[in-house]
Design a protein around this motif. Structure first.
Motif, PDB file in Angstrom:
ATOM      1  N   VAL A 102      -0.976  -4.447  11.730  1.00  0.00           N
ATOM      2  CA  VAL A 102      -1.152  -5.679  10.955  1.00  0.00           C
ATOM      3  C   VAL A 102      -1.166  -6.839  11.942  1.00  0.00           C
ATOM      4  O   VAL A 102      -0.238  -7.009  12.730  1.00  0.00           O
ATOM      5  CB  VAL A 102      -0.025  -5.860   9.922  1.00  0.00           C
ATOM      6  CG1 VAL A 102      -0.160  -7.202   9.211  1.00  0.00           C
ATOM      7  CG2 VAL A 102      -0.016  -4.715   8.915  1.00  0.00           C
ATOM      8  N   ASN A 158      -2.882 -12.043   7.777  1.00  0.00           N
ATOM      9  CA  ASN A 158      -3.313 -11.862   6.396  1.00  0.00           C
ATOM     10  C   ASN A 158      -4.362 -12.899   6.076  1.00  0.00           C
ATOM     11  O   ASN A 158      -4.548 -13.864   6.814  1.00  0.00           O
ATOM     12  CB  ASN A 158      -2.127 -11.914   5.428  1.00  0.00           C
ATOM     13  CG  ASN A 158      -1.433 -13.243   5.412  1.00  0.00           C
ATOM     14  OD1 ASN A 158      -1.991 -14.247   4.975  1.00  0.00           O
ATOM     15  ND2 ASN A 158      -0.212 -13.284   5.932  1.00  0.00           N
ATOM     16  N   GLU A 169       5.195  -3.198   6.943  1.00  0.00           N
ATOM     17  CA  GLU A 169       4.558  -2.824   5.686  1.00  0.00           C
ATOM     18  C   GLU A 169       3.142  -3.402   5.609  1.00  0.00           C
ATOM     19  O   GLU A 169       2.909  -4.538   6.003  1.00  0.00           O
ATOM     20  CB  GLU A 169       5.388  -3.317   4.510  1.00  0.00           C
ATOM     21  CG  GLU A 169       6.742  -2.644   4.422  1.00  0.00           C
ATOM     22  CD  GLU A 169       7.597  -3.179   3.293  1.00  0.00           C
ATOM     23  OE1 GLU A 169       7.452  -4.368   2.920  1.00  0.00           O
ATOM     24  OE2 GLU A 169       8.438  -2.418   2.802  1.00  0.00           O
ATOM     25  N   ILE A 170       2.226  -2.603   5.063  1.00  0.00           N
ATOM     26  CA  ILE A 170       0.825  -3.027   4.916  1.00  0.00           C
ATOM     27  C   ILE A 170       0.583  -3.376   3.456  1.00  0.00           C
ATOM     28  O   ILE A 170       0.810  -2.562   2.563  1.00  0.00           O
ATOM     29  CB  ILE A 170      -0.141  -1.919   5.363  1.00  0.00           C
ATOM     30  CG1 ILE A 170       0.147  -1.492   6.803  1.00  0.00           C
ATOM     31  CG2 ILE A 170      -1.588  -2.387   5.211  1.00  0.00           C
ATOM     32  CD1 ILE A 170      -0.623  -0.255   7.253  1.00  0.00           C
ATOM     33  N   THR A 202      -2.037   6.044  10.512  1.00  0.00           N
ATOM     34  CA  THR A 202      -1.228   4.821  10.528  1.00  0.00           C
ATOM     35  C   THR A 202      -0.681   4.508  11.917  1.00  0.00           C
ATOM     36  O   THR A 202      -0.277   3.379  12.171  1.00  0.00           O
ATOM     37  CB  THR A 202      -0.057   4.899   9.518  1.00  0.00           C
ATOM     38  OG1 THR A 202       0.693   6.073   9.762  1.00  0.00           O
ATOM     39  CG2 THR A 202      -0.570   4.885   8.097  1.00  0.00           C
ATOM     40  N   ASP A 242      -3.866  -7.997   3.891  1.00  0.00           N
ATOM     41  CA  ASP A 242      -3.534  -8.033   5.316  1.00  0.00           C
ATOM     42  C   ASP A 242      -4.784  -7.817   6.162  1.00  0.00           C
ATOM     43  O   ASP A 242      -5.703  -7.094   5.766  1.00  0.00           O
ATOM     44  CB  ASP A 242      -2.516  -6.942   5.671  1.00  0.00           C
ATOM     45  CG  ASP A 242      -1.093  -7.335   5.354  1.00  0.00           C
ATOM     46  OD1 ASP A 242      -0.826  -8.550   5.192  1.00  0.00           O
ATOM     47  OD2 ASP A 242      -0.235  -6.442   5.279  1.00  0.00           O
ATOM     48  N   VAL A 299      -5.978  -6.132   9.522  1.00  0.00           N
ATOM     49  CA  VAL A 299      -5.474  -5.072  10.387  1.00  0.00           C
ATOM     50  C   VAL A 299      -6.464  -4.761  11.499  1.00  0.00           C
ATOM     51  O   VAL A 299      -7.668  -4.924  11.349  1.00  0.00           O
ATOM     52  CB  VAL A 299      -5.170  -3.781   9.588  1.00  0.00           C
ATOM     53  CG1 VAL A 299      -4.033  -4.007   8.613  1.00  0.00           C
ATOM     54  CG2 VAL A 299      -6.394  -3.255   8.876  1.00  0.00           C
ATOM     55  N   THR A 358       0.812  -1.220   0.000  1.00  0.00           N
ATOM     56  CA  THR A 358       0.000   0.000   0.000  1.00  0.00           C
ATOM     57  C   THR A 358       0.844   1.269   0.000  1.00  0.00           C
ATOM     58  O   THR A 358       0.333   2.349  -0.262  1.00  0.00           O
ATOM     59  CB  THR A 358      -0.910   0.059   1.239  1.00  0.00           C
ATOM     60  OG1 THR A 358      -0.091   0.119   2.411  1.00  0.00           O
ATOM     61  CG2 THR A 358      -1.844  -1.141   1.304  1.00  0.00           C
ATOM     62  N   ILE A 379      -3.073   1.813  13.178  1.00  0.00           N
ATOM     63  CA  ILE A 379      -3.262   0.583  12.404  1.00  0.00           C
ATOM     64  C   ILE A 379      -2.188  -0.411  12.817  1.00  0.00           C
ATOM     65  O   ILE A 379      -1.025  -0.058  12.943  1.00  0.00           O
ATOM     66  CB  ILE A 379      -3.144   0.829  10.881  1.00  0.00           C
ATOM     67  CG1 ILE A 379      -4.238   1.767  10.381  1.00  0.00           C
ATOM     68  CG2 ILE A 379      -3.216  -0.496  10.121  1.00  0.00           C
ATOM     69  CD1 ILE A 379      -4.123   2.094   8.905  1.00  0.00           C
ATOM     70  N   LYS A 404       3.008   1.966   6.324  1.00  0.00           N
ATOM     71  CA  LYS A 404       3.463   1.048   7.374  1.00  0.00           C
ATOM     72  C   LYS A 404       2.569   1.230   8.593  1.00  0.00           C
ATOM     73  O   LYS A 404       2.037   2.318   8.819  1.00  0.00           O
ATOM     74  CB  LYS A 404       4.917   1.319   7.739  1.00  0.00           C
ATOM     75  CG  LYS A 404       5.868   0.982   6.606  1.00  0.00           C
ATOM     76  CD  LYS A 404       7.299   1.158   7.033  1.00  0.00           C
ATOM     77  CE  LYS A 404       8.252   0.786   5.905  1.00  0.00           C
ATOM     78  NZ  LYS A 404       9.651   0.878   6.346  1.00  0.00           N
ATOM     79  N   ASP A 405       2.426   0.153   9.363  1.00  0.00           N
ATOM     80  CA  ASP A 405       1.582   0.226  10.557  1.00  0.00           C
ATOM     81  C   ASP A 405       2.341   0.849  11.719  1.00  0.00           C
ATOM     82  O   ASP A 405       3.486   1.285  11.577  1.00  0.00           O
ATOM     83  CB  ASP A 405       1.000  -1.146  10.905  1.00  0.00           C
ATOM     84  CG  ASP A 405       2.001  -2.106  11.533  1.00  0.00           C
ATOM     85  OD1 ASP A 405       3.204  -1.766  11.644  1.00  0.00           O
ATOM     86  OD2 ASP A 405       1.575  -3.202  11.930  1.00  0.00           O
ATOM     87  N   VAL A 453      -7.438  -5.391   4.263  1.00  0.00           N
ATOM     88  CA  VAL A 453      -7.008  -4.386   3.298  1.00  0.00           C
ATOM     89  C   VAL A 453      -7.325  -4.905   1.906  1.00  0.00           C
ATOM     90  O   VAL A 453      -6.961  -6.031   1.548  1.00  0.00           O
ATOM     91  CB  VAL A 453      -5.502  -4.086   3.445  1.00  0.00           C
ATOM     92  CG1 VAL A 453      -5.049  -3.081   2.398  1.00  0.00           C
ATOM     93  CG2 VAL A 453      -5.188  -3.597   4.852  1.00  0.00           C
TER      94      VAL A 453
END
Length: 120
Positions: A113, A116, A60-61, A108, A65, A67, A51, A111, A54-55, A85
Motif C-alpha cells: 500500500v 489511497n 490492511e488493504i 500479498t 488504496d 498499491v 479486503t 503488494i 494485508k500487504d 483497489v
C-alpha cells in the motif's frame, strides 16, 4: 469475518475508522483520533471496505488504496505496476489503466500500500 470499514471524512479531509453503520437512517459512527465517536451522515464521508488482506508490510488493504504490485505476464517477464483497489462484481480488483487483476490472485508478499485515492 465481520466486514470492516474506514471512512474519508470530506470536510476534515481525514481518514477515520468506522465503529458502526446504520443503513436505515444512513449514518455511521466514526472513531475520532481523540477516542470519541462522531455521528456522520452518509453524504459527509466516503466509505471503504477492508479486503481481508494485508500487504507485505502487514498493512490492511482497503477499497480505494493505491498499491504497488508485481505481476508475471505470459512470457515470464516480471512487471512492477501501480493500481487502485476497487470493489465490483462481488470481488476486489486492482485496476491499472485498462488492466484489472483479481486481488486474490496476486501474491500479498508482492503488494504494498503506497497511498489511497483521497490523500494521494
Amino acid at each position: 469475518m465481520i466486514p470492516k470499514f474506514r471512512a474519508w471524512l470530506k470536510a476534515g479531509k481525514i481518514m477515520l475508522p468506522v465503529g458502526e453503520i446504520d443503513f436505515d437512517y444512513e449514518f455511521a459512527y466514526l472513531e475520532e483520533e481523540n477516542g470519541y465517536r462522531c455521528e456522520r451522515d452518509f453524504d459527509e464521508f466516503d466509505l471503504m471496505q477492508f479486503t481481508g488482506l494485508k500487504d507485505k508490510n502487514d498493512k490492511e488493504i482497503f477499497d480505494g488504496d493505491i498499491v504497488k504490485f508485481t505481476v508475471t505476464n505470459g512470457f515470464n517477464y516480471v512487471i512492477d505496476e501501480d493500481g487502485v483497489v476497487t470493489y465490483k462484481l462481488g470481488a476486489f480488483y486492482v485496476v491499472n489503466g485498462l488492466a484489472e487483476y483479481l486481488i486474490s490472485n496476486i501474491n500479498t508478499n508482492e503488494i504494498e500500500v503506497i497511498g489511497n485515492e483521497f490523500e494521494n
